[in-house]
Motif scaffolding. Structure first.
Motif, PDB file in Angstrom:
ATOM      1  N   LEU A 195       8.485  39.779  56.871  1.00  0.00           N
ATOM      2  CA  LEU A 195       8.282  38.822  55.785  1.00  0.00           C
ATOM      3  C   LEU A 195       9.245  37.641  55.895  1.00  0.00           C
ATOM      4  O   LEU A 195       8.846  36.483  55.756  1.00  0.00           O
ATOM      5  N   GLN A 249      -1.467  39.654  52.743  1.00  0.00           N
ATOM      6  CA  GLN A 249      -0.118  39.224  52.374  1.00  0.00           C
ATOM      7  C   GLN A 249       0.112  39.459  50.890  1.00  0.00           C
ATOM      8  O   GLN A 249       1.128  40.034  50.494  1.00  0.00           O
ATOM      9  N   TRP A 250      -0.816  39.030  50.058  1.00  0.00           N
ATOM     10  CA  TRP A 250      -0.649  39.183  48.603  1.00  0.00           C
ATOM     11  C   TRP A 250      -0.792  40.638  48.186  1.00  0.00           C
ATOM     12  O   TRP A 250      -0.102  41.093  47.265  1.00  0.00           O
ATOM     13  N   LEU A 285       0.130  43.119  50.029  1.00  0.00           N
ATOM     14  CA  LEU A 285       1.401  43.725  50.427  1.00  0.00           C
ATOM     15  C   LEU A 285       2.484  43.439  49.397  1.00  0.00           C
ATOM     16  O   LEU A 285       3.220  44.344  48.991  1.00  0.00           O
ATOM     17  N   TYR A 286       2.576  42.199  48.953  1.00  0.00           N
ATOM     18  CA  TYR A 286       3.568  41.855  47.925  1.00  0.00           C
ATOM     19  C   TYR A 286       3.360  42.724  46.685  1.00  0.00           C
ATOM     20  O   TYR A 286       4.307  43.277  46.129  1.00  0.00           O
ATOM     21  N   MET A 318      -2.650  44.149  58.336  1.00  0.00           N
ATOM     22  CA  MET A 318      -1.872  42.928  58.587  1.00  0.00           C
ATOM     23  C   MET A 318      -1.645  42.671  60.085  1.00  0.00           C
ATOM     24  O   MET A 318      -1.935  41.577  60.573  1.00  0.00           O
ATOM     25  N   GLU A 322       6.811  29.653  58.582  1.00  0.00           N
ATOM     26  CA  GLU A 322       6.017  28.699  57.814  1.00  0.00           C
ATOM     27  C   GLU A 322       6.821  27.469  57.406  1.00  0.00           C
ATOM     28  O   GLU A 322       6.247  26.419  57.142  1.00  0.00           O
ATOM     29  N   ALA A 340       8.107  35.462  58.629  1.00  0.00           N
ATOM     30  CA  ALA A 340       6.926  34.684  58.231  1.00  0.00           C
ATOM     31  C   ALA A 340       7.337  33.484  57.393  1.00  0.00           C
ATOM     32  O   ALA A 340       6.831  32.366  57.593  1.00  0.00           O
ATOM     33  N   TRP A 341       8.238  33.696  56.447  1.00  0.00           N
ATOM     34  CA  TRP A 341       8.689  32.595  55.598  1.00  0.00           C
ATOM     35  C   TRP A 341       9.417  31.535  56.424  1.00  0.00           C
ATOM     36  O   TRP A 341       9.207  30.338  56.207  1.00  0.00           O
ATOM     37  N   HIS A 370      -5.511  38.360  56.770  1.00  0.00           N
ATOM     38  CA  HIS A 370      -4.058  38.189  56.746  1.00  0.00           C
ATOM     39  C   HIS A 370      -3.597  37.565  55.428  1.00  0.00           C
ATOM     40  O   HIS A 370      -2.591  37.988  54.853  1.00  0.00           O
ATOM     41  N   SER A 371      -4.328  36.570  54.953  1.00  0.00           N
ATOM     42  CA  SER A 371      -3.973  35.910  53.691  1.00  0.00           C
ATOM     43  C   SER A 371      -4.106  36.862  52.502  1.00  0.00           C
ATOM     44  O   SER A 371      -3.208  36.946  51.660  1.00  0.00           O
ATOM     45  N   HIS A 425       7.940  37.420  64.877  1.00  0.00           N
ATOM     46  CA  HIS A 425       7.066  37.838  63.776  1.00  0.00           C
ATOM     47  C   HIS A 425       5.928  38.720  64.306  1.00  0.00           C
ATOM     48  O   HIS A 425       5.657  39.799  63.764  1.00  0.00           O
TER      49      HIS A 425
END
Length: 191
Positions: free
Chosen positions: A36, A155-156, A158-159, A110, A43, A39-40, A151-152, A59
């Protein structure tokens, strides 16, 4: 009690997971945090940044490592079922089981979707710079779009699932005080 990583049976007397299950859980958690953060950072870097390629490679490599560890966790769990949670209500056990299986699903989806994104663009995936993971799908926009969408969404998911997992752990530690977190921690020597 043995703390050997290969302890064969769940620790029924204490309700603890095996040492191997504990190790796989905490290493997976650490790698999830790392992927994570990567990834941040990835980006936030502009496309022309010299360090971007390294961060992207890290990553992807950590993601593929999570995929492998998740496969090992699923095999381990099939051979060594989790110990029963004796003091949980039926709804708690059902919620825990559902959230765990959803986490496993996301931990598989993912890295697979990330792989599809790379494959869809025809980009090789160097695993920590040691070797390249072969691309098994054609480089098409459709493959990339599927990977990108999963993936998008993943991601959410997973959060949300990690937040739920942590909130449940806090609830069991701070409110219920039922020893649930202890099941995933090494047994402490009594002195």
């Amino acid at each position: 009690m043995s703390t050997d990583l290969m302890t064969a049976a769940p620790r029924a007397a204490t309700g603890r997971y095996t040492a191997a299950a504990q190790w796989l859980h905490w290493v997976s958690a650490a790698l999830m945090l790392a992927v994570l953060v990567l990834a941040w950072v990835m980006e936030s870097l502009p496309n022309g940044d010299a360090s971007r390629a390294t961060v992207v490679m890290l990553h992807k490599s950590v993601g593929l490592t999570i995929l492998g560890l998740t496969a090992v966790r699923l095999v381990w769990r099939a051979i060594h079922p989790p110990p029963p949670a004796a003091r949980w209500a039926a709804w708690e056990a059902a919620a825990a089981m559902a959230s765990h299986w959803l986490l496993y699903l996301v931990l598989l989806a993912m890295p697979i979707s990330g792989y599809l994104m790379s494959a869809g663009r025809g980009r090789a995936i160097p695993y920590f710079g040691l070797f390249e993971v072969p691309l098994l799908t054609p480089a098409t926009d459709a493959i990339w779009r599927i990977g990108s969408t999963v993936h998008s969404v993943g991601q959410w998911a997973l959060y949300a699932l990690v937040a739920l997992h942590i909130a449940a752990a806090v609830w069991h530690v701070a409110i219920r005080r039922d020893g649930t977190l202890d099941r995933m921690l090494p047994e402490q020597a009594r002195g």
